[in-house]
Design an enzyme around this catalytic site. Structure first.
Site, PDB file in Angstrom:
ATOM      1  N   SER A   1       0.864  -1.170   0.000  1.00  0.00           N
ATOM      2  CA  SER A   1       0.000   0.000   0.000  1.00  0.00           C
ATOM      3  C   SER A   1       0.902   1.222   0.000  1.00  0.00           C
ATOM      4  O   SER A   1       2.090   1.130   0.334  1.00  0.00           O
ATOM      5  CB  SER A   1      -0.866  -0.007   1.268  1.00  0.00           C
ATOM      6  OG  SER A   1      -1.486   1.240   1.480  1.00  0.00           O
TER       7      SER A   1
ATOM      8  N   THR B   1     -12.143  -0.886  -3.547  1.00  0.00           N
ATOM      9  CA  THR B   1     -12.198  -2.250  -3.035  1.00  0.00           C
ATOM     10  C   THR B   1     -13.079  -2.278  -1.797  1.00  0.00           C
ATOM     11  O   THR B   1     -13.769  -1.306  -1.483  1.00  0.00           O
ATOM     12  CB  THR B   1     -10.798  -2.750  -2.668  1.00  0.00           C
ATOM     13  OG1 THR B   1     -10.311  -1.978  -1.549  1.00  0.00           O
ATOM     14  CG2 THR B   1      -9.825  -2.593  -3.831  1.00  0.00           C
TER      15      THR B   1
ATOM     16  N   TYR C   1      -1.583  -0.463  10.692  1.00  0.00           N
ATOM     17  CA  TYR C   1      -1.593  -0.876   9.287  1.00  0.00           C
ATOM     18  C   TYR C   1      -0.280  -0.500   8.611  1.00  0.00           C
ATOM     19  O   TYR C   1       0.338  -1.318   7.913  1.00  0.00           O
ATOM     20  CB  TYR C   1      -2.768  -0.206   8.586  1.00  0.00           C
ATOM     21  CG  TYR C   1      -3.023  -0.672   7.171  1.00  0.00           C
ATOM     22  CD1 TYR C   1      -3.502  -1.951   6.912  1.00  0.00           C
ATOM     23  CD2 TYR C   1      -2.814   0.180   6.099  1.00  0.00           C
ATOM     24  CE1 TYR C   1      -3.762  -2.367   5.618  1.00  0.00           C
ATOM     25  CE2 TYR C   1      -3.079  -0.222   4.803  1.00  0.00           C
ATOM     26  CZ  TYR C   1      -3.541  -1.498   4.565  1.00  0.00           C
ATOM     27  OH  TYR C   1      -3.785  -1.905   3.275  1.00  0.00           O
TER      28      TYR C   1
ATOM     29  N   LYS D   1       2.668  -2.798   6.813  1.00  0.00           N
ATOM     30  CA  LYS D   1       3.012  -2.633   5.402  1.00  0.00           C
ATOM     31  C   LYS D   1       4.464  -2.189   5.223  1.00  0.00           C
ATOM     32  O   LYS D   1       5.136  -2.618   4.280  1.00  0.00           O
ATOM     33  CB  LYS D   1       2.055  -1.641   4.735  1.00  0.00           C
ATOM     34  CG  LYS D   1       0.613  -2.119   4.668  1.00  0.00           C
ATOM     35  CD  LYS D   1       0.469  -3.414   3.858  1.00  0.00           C
ATOM     36  CE  LYS D   1      -0.979  -3.791   3.630  1.00  0.00           C
ATOM     37  NZ  LYS D   1      -1.146  -5.016   2.827  1.00  0.00           N
TER      38      LYS D   1
END
Length: 281
Positions: free
Chosen positions: A136, A184, A149, A153
């Site tokens: 990402s 998404t 998060y 990543k």
């Protein structure tokens, strides 16, 4: 199976995983589509000679080994691994519980390492293969509300960069895919878990951030089907890119981060370059 590549895709029962699986199949490849719910995988992708739905929770190393064995038993090899499965534990760092922070790392960092660890012996025996990790822009640029998060990543980015030279002698390539905002299911309640508000100092910003993200859900600019088709195209090259920045917004962010890094290195160049031992003194 000598005339077609075999793709092994995690998180293929929903979201971008479905698009990647469909694109790989449309290009004439065989697909091992994995997910925690194989019924959802089959409902999304159907059945056929060139598709295998395999149960897989990426946090379970034994499950990864079983899914890889099923793939090899069915198709004889694995040519492309796409580490796609993921979720999103969002919130300000002080409000994300240690358990939820750790759960994020388990899914989106240790999950891909579990699956890749199971696949690499197959690829080494073949002396070929491509390991793809969907990260990402959060793996390049940190931002508030994304501490867990982004930590996962950023971890994937460093792991894959370091893995690349380790497996290159065996004909195995790697590719990091860094999407920006795509339409998404990442921001849906099924994929995103918000930290429970508990600190007044963060209250107003929490409300504003969640409202903005809820408003963005389903309106993101990127088309995941186009990303999937482009990914299949890149993966078919003899020399896939080590890093693919996906989306105009992602390119803009990465360019800004690169400029910021250069500026930060330059700002203290003299001080940073004055730290060697004075061996001749």
């Amino acid at each position: 199976m000598t005339d077609r590549k075999v793709w092994f895709i995690t998180g293929a029962g929903r979201g971008m995983g479905i698009d990647i699986a469909k694109a790989a199949l449309a290009a004439g490849n065989a697909v091992v589509a994995t997910g925690r719910n194989t019924d959802a995988v089959t409902a999304a992708l159907g059945q056929g000679d060139h598709i295998l739905a395999a149960k897989l929770d990426v946090t379970d190393p034994g499950g990864a080994e079983a899914a890889v064995k099923a793939a090899v038993d069915q198709f004889g090899r694995i040519d492309v691994l796409v580490n796609n499965a993921g979720n999103f534990n969002a919130g300000f760092f002080e409000e994300i519980s240690p358990e939820d922070f750790r759960a994020q790392i388990e899914t989106t960092l240790f999950g891909p390492t579990n699956v890749t660890r199971a696949v690499l012996p197959v690829m080494r025996a073949q002396r070929s293969g491509l390991v793809v990790a969907i990260t990402s822009t959060a793996g390049i640029v940190g931002q508030e509300f994304c501490t867990a998060y982004a930590a996962s990543k950023f971890g994937v980015e460093g792991w894959i960069e370091s893995l690349t030279p380790e497996v290159a002698p065996f004909g195995i390539r790697t590719m990091l895919v860094e999407p920006g905002f795509f339409r998404t299911e990442l921001l849906t309640p099924e994929s995103t878990k918000y930290a429970e508000p508990s600190i007044d100092d963060y209250g107003e910003r929490t409300e504003e951030t969640i409202a903005a993200w809820n408003g963005m859900n389903g309106q993101q600019g990127g088309d995941p089907a186009k990303l999937a088709n482009a990914l299949v195209q890149l993966a078919s090259q003899d020399e896939p890119p080590l890093r693919w920045v996906a989306g105009a917004d992602a390119v803009e962010l990465v360019e800004k981060k690169a400029k910021d890094l250069l500026a930060q290195a330059e700002a203290y160049r003299e001080l940073s370059s004055s730290l060697a031992h004075d061996d001749d003194a």
